[in-house]
Design a protein around this motif. Structure first.
Motif, short mmCIF file in Angstrom:
data_model
loop_
_atom_site.label_atom_id
_atom_site.label_comp_id
_atom_site.label_asym_id
_atom_site.label_seq_id
_atom_site.Cartn_x
_atom_site.Cartn_y
_atom_site.Cartn_z
N CYS A 1 13.11 -44.84 -72.58
CA CYS A 1 12.73 -46.25 -72.75
C CYS A 1 12.74 -46.97 -71.42
N ASN A 2 11.78 -47.85 -71.26
CA ASN A 2 11.79 -48.83 -70.19
C ASN A 2 12.17 -50.15 -70.84
N VAL A 3 13.29 -50.71 -70.44
CA VAL A 3 13.71 -52.01 -70.97
C VAL A 3 13.22 -53.07 -69.99
N MET A 4 12.21 -53.83 -70.43
CA MET A 4 11.60 -54.82 -69.57
C MET A 4 12.45 -56.10 -69.64
N PHE A 5 13.28 -56.29 -68.62
CA PHE A 5 14.24 -57.39 -68.61
C PHE A 5 13.55 -58.72 -68.35
N HIS A 6 13.22 -59.40 -69.41
CA HIS A 6 12.65 -60.74 -69.36
C HIS A 6 13.80 -61.70 -69.07
N ALA A 7 13.64 -62.58 -68.12
CA ALA A 7 14.73 -63.47 -67.71
C ALA A 7 15.28 -64.28 -68.88
N ALA A 8 14.42 -64.78 -69.75
CA ALA A 8 14.87 -65.62 -70.85
C ALA A 8 15.59 -64.83 -71.95
N TYR A 9 15.45 -63.52 -71.95
CA TYR A 9 16.06 -62.66 -72.97
C TYR A 9 17.02 -61.66 -72.33
N PHE A 10 17.60 -62.04 -71.25
CA PHE A 10 18.39 -61.12 -70.43
C PHE A 10 19.55 -60.51 -71.22
N ASP A 11 20.30 -61.34 -71.95
CA ASP A 11 21.44 -60.82 -72.70
C ASP A 11 21.00 -59.85 -73.80
N GLU A 12 19.89 -60.15 -74.44
CA GLU A 12 19.35 -59.24 -75.44
C GLU A 12 19.00 -57.89 -74.82
N CYS A 13 18.43 -57.93 -73.63
CA CYS A 13 18.08 -56.68 -72.93
C CYS A 13 19.33 -55.90 -72.56
N LYS A 14 20.36 -56.60 -72.13
CA LYS A 14 21.63 -55.93 -71.84
C LYS A 14 22.17 -55.25 -73.09
N ASP A 15 22.11 -55.96 -74.21
CA ASP A 15 22.59 -55.39 -75.48
C ASP A 15 21.78 -54.16 -75.86
N LEU A 16 20.47 -54.22 -75.65
CA LEU A 16 19.64 -53.05 -75.97
C LEU A 16 20.01 -51.87 -75.09
N CYS A 17 20.26 -52.11 -73.81
CA CYS A 17 20.68 -51.01 -72.93
C CYS A 17 21.98 -50.38 -73.42
N ASP A 18 22.92 -51.21 -73.86
CA ASP A 18 24.16 -50.68 -74.41
C ASP A 18 23.88 -49.84 -75.66
N TYR A 19 23.00 -50.33 -76.52
CA TYR A 19 22.62 -49.61 -77.73
C TYR A 19 22.01 -48.24 -77.37
N LEU A 20 21.06 -48.25 -76.43
CA LEU A 20 20.40 -47.00 -76.02
C LEU A 20 21.41 -46.04 -75.39
N HIS A 21 22.29 -46.58 -74.56
CA HIS A 21 23.32 -45.77 -73.91
C HIS A 21 24.20 -45.09 -74.97
N ASN A 22 24.65 -45.88 -75.94
CA ASN A 22 25.52 -45.33 -77.00
C ASN A 22 24.78 -44.34 -77.89
N LEU A 23 23.48 -44.54 -78.06
CA LEU A 23 22.67 -43.64 -78.87
C LEU A 23 22.38 -42.33 -78.12
N GLY A 24 22.45 -42.40 -76.77
CA GLY A 24 22.14 -41.23 -75.96
C GLY A 24 20.67 -41.13 -75.60
N VAL A 25 19.96 -42.27 -75.62
CA VAL A 25 18.55 -42.30 -75.26
C VAL A 25 18.45 -42.67 -73.78
N LYS A 26 17.67 -41.89 -73.02
CA LYS A 26 17.46 -42.19 -71.62
C LYS A 26 16.66 -43.49 -71.50
N TYR A 27 17.05 -44.32 -70.52
CA TYR A 27 16.38 -45.61 -70.35
C TYR A 27 16.47 -46.06 -68.90
N VAL A 28 15.59 -46.99 -68.57
CA VAL A 28 15.60 -47.61 -67.25
C VAL A 28 15.45 -49.12 -67.44
N PRO A 29 16.39 -49.92 -66.95
CA PRO A 29 16.23 -51.37 -66.99
C PRO A 29 15.27 -51.80 -65.87
#
Length: 182
Positions: A121-149
């Motif tokens: 996954c590429n997590v496109m960090f939109h400034a206005a949704y920054f905390d949501e993107c952080k939460d998604l990265c944590d979700y992906l990390h815990n799921l074991g899915v490779k991602y790049v913020p």
């Protein structure tokens, strides 16, 4: 049209076959990106044709991987067809989408993961949704899915309407993201 897509595949495979004759490393990959490739009503018949032609004529001569970059906003049925015909998907998550669409993308990410399918996954960090993107990265990390913020948008001093203004705290988070994760 499907016929135009098939013609493009035929040409592409002939081209690859010619240059593979000159290479010692007999591996290539074909990747689809967009816009969103899966909105083309011919996409699945097209990738089925691609896979069938490769297997019938070329797989004994050289290796080829097939991949898709998608926004992930697809049905479960489309995701099944992607997994059946392509070897990898990169989902680009866009937090500025509406909540129903974002849930659909999360559901597809989970579907790909649960099927033990190759996903990143590429997590496109939109400034206005920054905390949501952080939460998604944590979700992906815990799921074991490779991602790049990824920070998105034009340069902050740009006159473009697409410019994103990040706070110093947000920029620091992105700059030191992998240090924090480790």
């Amino acid at each position: 049209s499907l016929d135009e897509l098939k013609s493009a595949v035929d040409f592409l495979f002939e081209y690859i076959d010619v240059y593979m004759e000159k290479r010692s490393y007999k591996h290539t990959s074909i990747s689809f990106t967009g816009g969103e490739p899966t909105v083309n009503p011919n996409f699945i018949p097209f990738v089925k044709y691609l896979k069938e032609e490769y297997e019938a004529k070329y797989q004994d001569k050289w290796a080829c991987g097939f991949a898709l970059t998608s926004n992930g906003a697809m049905s479960a049925k489309m995701a099944d067809a992607v997994m059946e015909n392509l070897g990898h998907i990169t989902v680009s998550y866009h937090a500025e989408s509406d909540n129903k669409l974002k849930q659909q993308v999360r559901d597809r990410i989970k579907q790909f993961h649960d099927a033990d399918y190759s996903i990143s996954c590429n997590v496109m960090f939109h400034a206005a949704y920054f905390d949501e993107c952080k939460d998604l990265c944590d979700y992906l990390h815990n799921l074991g899915v490779k991602y790049v913020p990824r920070i998105i948008g034009e340069e902050p001093d740009s006159k473009s309407n697409f410019a994103h203004m990040y706070t110093d705290e947000q920029l620091d988070y992105m700059k030191n993201y992998w240090t924090y994760k480790n």
